[in-house]
Motif scaffolding. Sequence first.
Motif, mmCIF file in Angstrom:
data_model
loop_
_atom_site.group_PDB
_atom_site.id
_atom_site.type_symbol
_atom_site.label_atom_id
_atom_site.label_comp_id
_atom_site.label_asym_id
_atom_site.label_seq_id
_atom_site.Cartn_x
_atom_site.Cartn_y
_atom_site.Cartn_z
ATOM 1 N N ALA A 72 0.842 -1.194 0.000
ATOM 2 C CA ALA A 72 0.000 0.000 0.000
ATOM 3 C C ALA A 72 0.877 1.243 0.000
ATOM 4 C CB ALA A 72 -0.918 0.004 1.224
ATOM 5 N N VAL A 73 0.315 2.333 -0.462
ATOM 6 C CA VAL A 73 1.021 3.616 -0.440
ATOM 7 C C VAL A 73 0.433 4.476 0.668
ATOM 8 C CG1 VAL A 73 1.402 5.769 -1.701
ATOM 9 C CG2 VAL A 73 1.729 3.589 -2.854
ATOM 10 N N LEU A 74 1.287 4.939 1.565
ATOM 11 C CA LEU A 74 0.870 5.872 2.608
ATOM 12 C C LEU A 74 0.923 7.268 2.004
ATOM 13 C CD1 LEU A 74 0.050 6.568 5.501
ATOM 14 C CD2 LEU A 74 2.480 6.475 6.129
ATOM 15 N N ALA A 75 -0.221 7.936 1.958
ATOM 16 C CA ALA A 75 -0.321 9.273 1.361
ATOM 17 C C ALA A 75 -0.277 10.321 2.463
ATOM 18 C CB ALA A 75 -1.621 9.400 0.569
ATOM 19 N N PHE A 76 0.797 11.102 2.465
ATOM 20 C CA PHE A 76 0.942 12.185 3.431
ATOM 21 C C PHE A 76 0.248 13.433 2.895
ATOM 22 C CE2 PHE A 76 4.351 9.319 4.427
ATOM 23 C CZ PHE A 76 4.530 9.415 5.794
ATOM 24 N N ALA A 77 -0.352 14.183 3.778
ATOM 25 C CA ALA A 77 -1.037 15.423 3.402
ATOM 26 C C ALA A 77 -0.010 16.538 3.196
ATOM 27 C CB ALA A 77 -2.015 15.817 4.511
ATOM 28 N N ALA A 78 -0.425 17.559 2.483
ATOM 29 C CA ALA A 78 0.417 18.750 2.350
ATOM 30 C C ALA A 78 0.486 19.441 3.710
ATOM 31 C CB ALA A 78 -0.171 19.688 1.311
ATOM 32 N N SER A 79 1.639 20.019 3.992
ATOM 33 C CA SER A 79 1.824 20.769 5.226
ATOM 34 C C SER A 79 2.820 21.881 4.942
ATOM 35 C CB SER A 79 2.334 19.853 6.340
ATOM 36 O OG SER A 79 3.639 19.391 6.046
ATOM 37 N N SER A 81 5.815 22.143 6.010
ATOM 38 C CA SER A 81 7.126 21.570 5.715
ATOM 39 C C SER A 81 7.108 20.658 4.486
ATOM 40 C CB SER A 81 7.661 20.809 6.929
ATOM 41 O OG SER A 81 6.773 19.777 7.268
ATOM 42 N N MET A 82 5.921 20.224 4.059
ATOM 43 C CA MET A 82 5.772 19.384 2.860
ATOM 44 C C MET A 82 4.649 19.959 1.993
ATOM 45 S SD MET A 82 6.073 15.437 4.229
ATOM 46 C CE MET A 82 4.437 15.460 4.960
ATOM 47 N N PRO A 83 4.887 21.045 1.274
ATOM 48 C CA PRO A 83 3.809 21.700 0.531
ATOM 49 C C PRO A 83 3.155 20.842 -0.552
ATOM 50 C CG PRO A 83 5.860 22.978 0.395
ATOM 51 C CD PRO A 83 6.142 21.765 1.193
ATOM 52 N N VAL A 84 3.874 19.854 -1.079
ATOM 53 C CA VAL A 84 3.264 18.982 -2.092
ATOM 54 C C VAL A 84 3.035 17.570 -1.553
ATOM 55 C CG1 VAL A 84 4.068 20.277 -4.090
ATOM 56 C CG2 VAL A 84 5.505 18.467 -3.166
ATOM 57 N N GLY A 85 3.080 17.415 -0.222
ATOM 58 C CA GLY A 85 2.831 16.124 0.403
ATOM 59 C C GLY A 85 3.972 15.153 0.180
ATOM 60 N N HIS A 86 3.681 13.873 0.377
ATOM 61 C CA HIS A 86 4.673 12.815 0.196
ATOM 62 C C HIS A 86 3.927 11.501 0.070
ATOM 63 C CE1 HIS A 86 8.597 10.935 0.454
ATOM 64 N NE2 HIS A 86 8.133 10.078 1.362
ATOM 65 N N VAL A 87 4.486 10.554 -0.673
ATOM 66 C CA VAL A 87 3.940 9.201 -0.759
ATOM 67 C C VAL A 87 5.067 8.203 -0.547
ATOM 68 C CG1 VAL A 87 1.854 9.610 -2.118
ATOM 69 C CG2 VAL A 87 4.043 9.364 -3.295
ATOM 70 N N ALA A 88 4.744 7.098 0.130
ATOM 71 C CA ALA A 88 5.733 6.061 0.443
ATOM 72 C C ALA A 88 5.043 4.704 0.449
ATOM 73 C CB ALA A 88 6.357 6.336 1.809
ATOM 74 N N MET A 89 5.724 3.680 -0.031
ATOM 75 C CA MET A 89 5.148 2.338 -0.073
ATOM 76 C C MET A 89 5.478 1.564 1.198
ATOM 77 S SD MET A 89 5.847 -0.939 -2.501
ATOM 78 C CE MET A 89 7.223 -1.380 -1.474
ATOM 79 N N VAL A 90 4.503 0.843 1.707
ATOM 80 C CA VAL A 90 4.692 -0.002 2.880
ATOM 81 C C VAL A 90 5.410 -1.279 2.439
ATOM 82 C CG1 VAL A 90 3.549 -1.301 4.722
ATOM 83 C CG2 VAL A 90 2.618 0.905 3.983
#
Length: 177
Positions: free
Chosen positions: A68-75, A77-86
């Motif tokens: 699965a991909v964990l979808a991080f929200a924009a913040s 410190s991360m204006p375009v968010g982030h995605v990472a695979m478990v």
Amino acid sequence: MVAGFRAFFATFLVALATLITVPAAAGTLQCAPFARQVSGIDIHGNANSWWGQAEGRYDRGHEPRVGAVLAFAASRSMPVGHVAMVSKVVSDREVLLTHANWSYRGGIERDVRAIDVSANNDWTDVRVWYGPIGGLGLRSNPAKGFIYASAPKAAEPMPVRIASAETSGGAALRTAF
């Protein structure tokens, strides 16, 4: 003593290289194309748009699953968010992630620790291992949840009631799907 230190340092560098790989291609590797490649989830655009784009195309939820991909929200410190695979589920509150462009510009990190620190145990607030300090980051990061590689399940068809031709006025009904 110096020879022992050099051997230790050389071993340390080799170990570090297995954790962090800088891409050979020109340019900087970003998290979204890397997550798409390793997960098979075919979503394009900035990471902060993945959660919305997944709606209706992929299952989404708050339970960690391998792949699965964990979808991080924009913040801030991360204006375009982030995605990472478990890459591994350690427990319901801890996973290992494989992702790009987190600790090091363009770098790939495999099997790094991430923990759910959200009050509701729903992976909406996450701390992730950060290479420059050699441990979990000092701040938590807002997340939307997990995008699963499977398509959403179709809704069960609603039964349709059809009046039988043999009955008068439709008193007897037949169910069809």
